[in-house]
Design a protein around this motif. Structure first.
Motif, PDB file in Angstrom:
ATOM      1  N   ALA A 155     -22.910 -26.043 -14.458  1.00  0.00           N
ATOM      2  CA  ALA A 155     -24.271 -26.577 -14.399  1.00  0.00           C
ATOM      3  C   ALA A 155     -24.319 -28.081 -14.615  1.00  0.00           C
ATOM      4  CB  ALA A 155     -25.144 -25.878 -15.446  1.00  0.00           C
ATOM      5  N   LEU A 156     -23.278 -28.658 -15.217  1.00  0.00           N
ATOM      6  CA  LEU A 156     -23.276 -30.093 -15.524  1.00  0.00           C
ATOM      7  C   LEU A 156     -22.291 -30.871 -14.673  1.00  0.00           C
ATOM      8  CD1 LEU A 156     -23.408 -29.882 -19.416  1.00  0.00           C
ATOM      9  CD2 LEU A 156     -25.302 -30.223 -17.849  1.00  0.00           C
ATOM     10  N   VAL A 157     -21.637 -30.226 -13.728  1.00  0.00           N
ATOM     11  CA  VAL A 157     -20.644 -30.926 -12.907  1.00  0.00           C
ATOM     12  C   VAL A 157     -21.292 -32.058 -12.118  1.00  0.00           C
ATOM     13  CG1 VAL A 157     -19.101 -30.659 -10.930  1.00  0.00           C
ATOM     14  CG2 VAL A 157     -19.051 -28.991 -12.770  1.00  0.00           C
ATOM     15  N   GLY A 158     -22.505 -31.841 -11.619  1.00  0.00           N
ATOM     16  CA  GLY A 158     -23.177 -32.875 -10.831  1.00  0.00           C
ATOM     17  C   GLY A 158     -23.559 -34.107 -11.619  1.00  0.00           C
ATOM     18  N   GLY A 215     -11.656 -26.910  -8.314  1.00  0.00           N
ATOM     19  CA  GLY A 215     -11.892 -25.483  -8.463  1.00  0.00           C
ATOM     20  C   GLY A 215     -12.118 -25.111  -9.912  1.00  0.00           C
ATOM     21  N   ALA A 216     -12.893 -24.045 -10.127  1.00  0.00           N
ATOM     22  CA  ALA A 216     -13.199 -23.589 -11.485  1.00  0.00           C
ATOM     23  C   ALA A 216     -12.068 -22.731 -12.025  1.00  0.00           C
ATOM     24  CB  ALA A 216     -14.503 -22.796 -11.491  1.00  0.00           C
ATOM     25  N   ASP A 217     -11.920 -22.755 -13.340  1.00  0.00           N
ATOM     26  CA  ASP A 217     -10.952 -21.891 -13.996  1.00  0.00           C
ATOM     27  C   ASP A 217     -11.395 -20.440 -13.810  1.00  0.00           C
ATOM     28  OD1 ASP A 217     -10.123 -20.296 -16.625  1.00  0.00           O
ATOM     29  OD2 ASP A 217      -8.681 -21.920 -16.343  1.00  0.00           O
ATOM     30  N   PRO A 218     -10.515 -19.556 -13.354  1.00  0.00           N
ATOM     31  CA  PRO A 218     -10.943 -18.178 -13.072  1.00  0.00           C
ATOM     32  C   PRO A 218     -11.384 -17.407 -14.305  1.00  0.00           C
ATOM     33  CG  PRO A 218      -8.558 -18.395 -12.878  1.00  0.00           C
ATOM     34  CD  PRO A 218      -9.105 -19.778 -13.027  1.00  0.00           C
ATOM     35  N   ALA A 219     -10.933 -17.796 -15.490  1.00  0.00           N
ATOM     36  CA  ALA A 219     -11.284 -17.067 -16.712  1.00  0.00           C
ATOM     37  C   ALA A 219     -12.568 -17.588 -17.336  1.00  0.00           C
ATOM     38  CB  ALA A 219     -10.135 -17.143 -17.715  1.00  0.00           C
ATOM     39  N   ARG A 250     -14.643 -20.115 -15.908  1.00  0.00           N
ATOM     40  CA  ARG A 250     -15.577 -20.636 -14.910  1.00  0.00           C
ATOM     41  C   ARG A 250     -16.036 -22.048 -15.259  1.00  0.00           C
ATOM     42  NH1 ARG A 250     -14.200 -18.667 -10.836  1.00  0.00           N
ATOM     43  NH2 ARG A 250     -16.072 -19.550  -9.900  1.00  0.00           N
ATOM     44  N   THR A 251     -15.142 -22.840 -15.822  1.00  0.00           N
ATOM     45  CA  THR A 251     -15.417 -24.241 -16.119  1.00  0.00           C
ATOM     46  C   THR A 251     -14.491 -25.119 -15.285  1.00  0.00           C
ATOM     47  OG1 THR A 251     -13.862 -24.192 -17.984  1.00  0.00           O
ATOM     48  CG2 THR A 251     -16.189 -23.771 -18.468  1.00  0.00           C
TER      49      THR A 251
END
Length: 360
Positions: A213-216, A245-249, A251-252
């Motif tokens: 949600a804060l990547v942008g 890409g996001a961490d699969p575990a 999601r960050t």
């Protein structure tokens, strides 16, 4: 006790008046106490903080380029090293023998080259005088060319053997600090097997996991870093890398911030706080979430007059929502008082009484 007949009507009127006064007081609704907060506009700067770890930008796993037995390891974890400093050494016995063998083969090749060239010169003289044939001369030229090639091959073998002997000493490729050691004296290692890990000191980074949600906000936000060991000191930082890409575990997304002007007191592995601030975007007032009422016509606030207790419902423009507060950017004036709690039970026809705190 007897009353005069003339006094009886007057007493009846007095009792009726008292009865009417009591009924009027009983019918008047009680004043509702409300908790209010004054509106104050300020520059909108939203901050979010994340826990980070200080890491080097470049951390190299150094390894021997040849196979051999470790003779010595000259550094320990945490030791500062300089460029070209020897970190570990292999046993050079076999490598020295390979170099000696290559040099011997080079000497033999040069002897054969000299003999072949002498034969070629004599063959050219004999062919000129007519005592030899063209076939013999061509064979002598081929033998001379082969001797030249053998010398070249032997020279290359000497160079390779010399390089292999030099590779027996593992050297640092830049100034840095040793962060890990993976070999011990007596251990046989293969070529390319990690022996020492060195982190360069030029750039230090804060590595943090950022929710999607804060990547942008990362590219346009202002960032500063504070160490847990020095919470009152802040370092400016710049976003250098954001994982695609996001961490699969979790999601960050992993973000790496370069810490500007980081000194020796910023050590690798330290825990830090990364503070992300949005650029200023107008004036906003911060009110509690419980103060906002939305009955399907948009968010609104109850404005209260502290003198008269009268209520007025005003629609407001919301800039954003936070965990406990709402950022209002219009609809109410600076200094007005708004009801902060229990707005769903109020009506503009009511009169209220402003209190500083609610007691139960």
């Amino acid at each position: 006790m007897r009353f005069a007949p003339a006094l009886l009507p007057m007493m009846a009127l007095a009792l009726a008046a008292c009865t009417e006064g009591k009924s009027e007081v009983k019918d008047e609704p009680p004043t509702r106490p409300v908790l209010a907060r004054q509106i104050h506009y300020e520059t909108a700067v939203r901050e979010r903080s994340f826990v980070a770890t200080v890491r080097p930008r470049i951390e190299s796993d150094l390894a021997f380029r040849v196979t051999g037995k470790v003779a010595r390891r000259l550094v320990e974890v945490g030791e500062t090293v300089k460029a070209d400093q020897v970190l570990a050494m292999l046993d050079e016995s076999d490598l020295q023998l390979q170099l000696d063998q290559a040099e011997a083969e080079l000497r033999a090749a040069r002897g054969s080259q000299a003999q072949a060239r002498a034969d070629l010169r004599r063959g050219e003289v004999l062919r000129k005088d007519g005592w030899s044939t063209d076939a013999n001369l061509e064979k002598q030229r081929a033998a001379a060319d082969e001797a030249d090639a053998r010398v070249l091959r032997a020279e290359r073998a000497v160079s390779l053997a010399g390089n292999a002997l030099a590779y027996a000493s593992l050297r640092a490729d830049a100034d840095g600090v040793v962060t890990a050691t993976a070999v011990e004296p007596g251990q046989v290692v293969a070529a390319g097997q990690t022996a020492v890990r060195v982190a360069r000191l030029e750039e230090k980074e804060a590595v943090v996991a950022v929710p999607e949600a804060l990547v942008g906000r990362l590219p346009k936000g202002e960032v500063k870093v504070s160490l847990w060991s020095q919470p009152d000191r802040f370092y400016a930082a710049r976003l250098r890398e954001l994982s695609p890409g996001a961490d699969p575990a979790t999601r960050t997304y992993q973000a790496r911030f370069t810490i500007l002007r980081a000194g020796d007191d910023v050590r690798f592995g330290m825990t830090a706080t990364v503070i992300l601030s949005d650029p200023a975007a107008g004036q906003v007032a911060r009110v509690p979430l419980s103060a906002v009422l939305d009955e399907g016509k948009g968010p609104a606030l109850f404005v209260v007059d502290r003198q008269t207790g009268e209520l007025a419902q005003k629609p407001v423009e919301v800039a954003g929502y936070e965990a406990r507060d709402v950022l209002v950017k219009g609809g109410v004036a600076e200094g007005e008082w708004v009801v902060a709690l229990g707005t769903q039970k109020l009506d503009t026809a009511q009169k209220v009484r402003v209190v500083d705190s609610l007691q139960f």
